[in-house]
Design an enzyme around this catalytic site. Sequence first.
Site, PDB file in Angstrom:
ATOM      1  N   ARG A  61       0.804  -1.221   0.000  1.00  0.00           N
ATOM      2  CA  ARG A  61       0.000   0.000   0.000  1.00  0.00           C
ATOM      3  C   ARG A  61       0.837   1.271   0.000  1.00  0.00           C
ATOM      4  O   ARG A  61       0.396   2.307  -0.517  1.00  0.00           O
ATOM      5  CB  ARG A  61      -0.979  -0.021   1.180  1.00  0.00           C
ATOM      6  CG  ARG A  61      -2.167  -0.917   0.928  1.00  0.00           C
ATOM      7  CD  ARG A  61      -3.061  -0.978   2.142  1.00  0.00           C
ATOM      8  NE  ARG A  61      -2.760  -2.096   3.012  1.00  0.00           N
ATOM      9  CZ  ARG A  61      -3.163  -2.203   4.273  1.00  0.00           C
ATOM     10  NH1 ARG A  61      -3.854  -1.230   4.813  1.00  0.00           N
ATOM     11  NH2 ARG A  61      -2.874  -3.267   4.972  1.00  0.00           N
ATOM     12  N   GLU A  98       3.322  -8.387  16.589  1.00  0.00           N
ATOM     13  CA  GLU A  98       2.682  -8.787  17.846  1.00  0.00           C
ATOM     14  C   GLU A  98       3.078 -10.236  18.182  1.00  0.00           C
ATOM     15  O   GLU A  98       3.428 -10.552  19.307  1.00  0.00           O
ATOM     16  CB  GLU A  98       1.166  -8.648  17.693  1.00  0.00           C
ATOM     17  CG  GLU A  98       0.445  -8.590  19.014  1.00  0.00           C
ATOM     18  CD  GLU A  98      -1.051  -8.371  18.814  1.00  0.00           C
ATOM     19  OE1 GLU A  98      -1.463  -8.075  17.686  1.00  0.00           O
ATOM     20  OE2 GLU A  98      -1.774  -8.533  19.811  1.00  0.00           O
TER      21      GLU A  98
HETATM   22  C1  PRP Z   1      -0.075  -2.285   6.697  1.00  0.00           C
HETATM   23  C2  PRP Z   1      -0.054  -0.836   6.273  1.00  0.00           C
HETATM   24  C3  PRP Z   1       1.268  -0.346   6.810  1.00  0.00           C
HETATM   25  C4  PRP Z   1       1.466  -1.201   8.071  1.00  0.00           C
HETATM   26  C5  PRP Z   1       1.181  -0.389   9.301  1.00  0.00           C
HETATM   27  O1  PRP Z   1       0.701  -3.011   5.785  1.00  0.00           O
HETATM   28  O2  PRP Z   1      -0.102  -0.724   4.850  1.00  0.00           O
HETATM   29  O3  PRP Z   1       2.334  -0.614   5.922  1.00  0.00           O
HETATM   30  O4  PRP Z   1       0.523  -2.279   7.981  1.00  0.00           O
HETATM   31  O5  PRP Z   1       1.355  -1.163  10.455  1.00  0.00           O
HETATM   32  P1  PRP Z   1       2.514  -0.922  11.474  1.00  0.00           P
HETATM   33  O6  PRP Z   1       2.622   0.563  11.726  1.00  0.00           O
HETATM   34  O7  PRP Z   1       2.035  -1.669  12.670  1.00  0.00           O
HETATM   35  O8  PRP Z   1       3.778  -1.487  10.906  1.00  0.00           O
HETATM   36  P2  PRP Z   1       0.649  -4.606   5.648  1.00  0.00           P
HETATM   37  O9  PRP Z   1       1.902  -5.153   6.259  1.00  0.00           O
HETATM   38  O10 PRP Z   1      -0.654  -5.088   6.175  1.00  0.00           O
HETATM   39  O11 PRP Z   1       0.765  -4.936   4.116  1.00  0.00           O
HETATM   40  P3  PRP Z   1       0.321  -4.256   2.735  1.00  0.00           P
HETATM   41  O12 PRP Z   1       0.762  -2.833   2.701  1.00  0.00           O
HETATM   42  O13 PRP Z   1       1.076  -5.103   1.773  1.00  0.00           O
HETATM   43  O14 PRP Z   1      -1.178  -4.383   2.613  1.00  0.00           O
HETATM   44 MG    MG Z   2       1.718  -1.778   4.212  1.00  0.00          MG
END
Ligand code: PRP
Ligand code: MG
Length: 177
Positions: A61, A98
């Site tokens: 993302r 976590e």
């Molecule tokens: C989500 C979001 C951020 C991160 C935030 O990514 O896009 O990158 O979590 O969480 P944090 O501050 O606890 O690290 P995710 O790892 O779910 O993957 P994606 O971006 O590939 O959907």
């Molecule tokens: Mg992410």
Amino acid sequence: MSAIDLKAHIRSIKDFPKPGIMFRDITPLLAAPAAFRESIRLLADRYRDAGVTAVAAAEARGFIFAAPLAIELDAAFIPVRKPGKLPFDRRAFQYDLEYGSDSLEMHVDAVKTGDRVLLVDDLLATGGTMQACAKLAELAGAHVVGCAFIVELTFLPGRKKLEGYDVFSLMQYHDEN
Ligand code: PRP
Ligand code: MG
């Protein structure tokens, strides 16, 4: 200031991906060109005079916002990827989740000493993802100009974890409602 109500373009989904979590879904914002453009413009305006030479973001993302922002700032776009995806020599940084741990990677030649890197992601939660990006940039000798987010969950310790960095977000949620 924004003429557009960006929060109106974030969809909140209860109990996703697990019970008790309110998921902040950015896909309506991505589907609304005026709102998407405005989010990039607001970030670009904030960092336009900051001497940014590269914009780095973690897949998936983070890429969505970092790529147009890099073009807007006339800076390099640097992909930070999950393990095993980058083809050239790379550096990894492991960070805690976590339960367990995860890792992110950056090409060793992506940033150089003296680069001024802006880090971008869609969401700040615990800050683990962004901290890993910051460490990877710094291990390569770059200076981190700031950490920019579309959405910040202020009730989680993300900002605390990123202490010492300039942290900026376009929208804040103060609880799970
Ligand atoms: C989500 C979001 C951020 C991160 C935030 O990514 O896009 O990158 O979590 O969480 P944090 O501050 O606890 O690290 P995710 O790892 O779910 O993957 P994606 O971006 O590939 O959907
Ligand atoms: Mg992410």
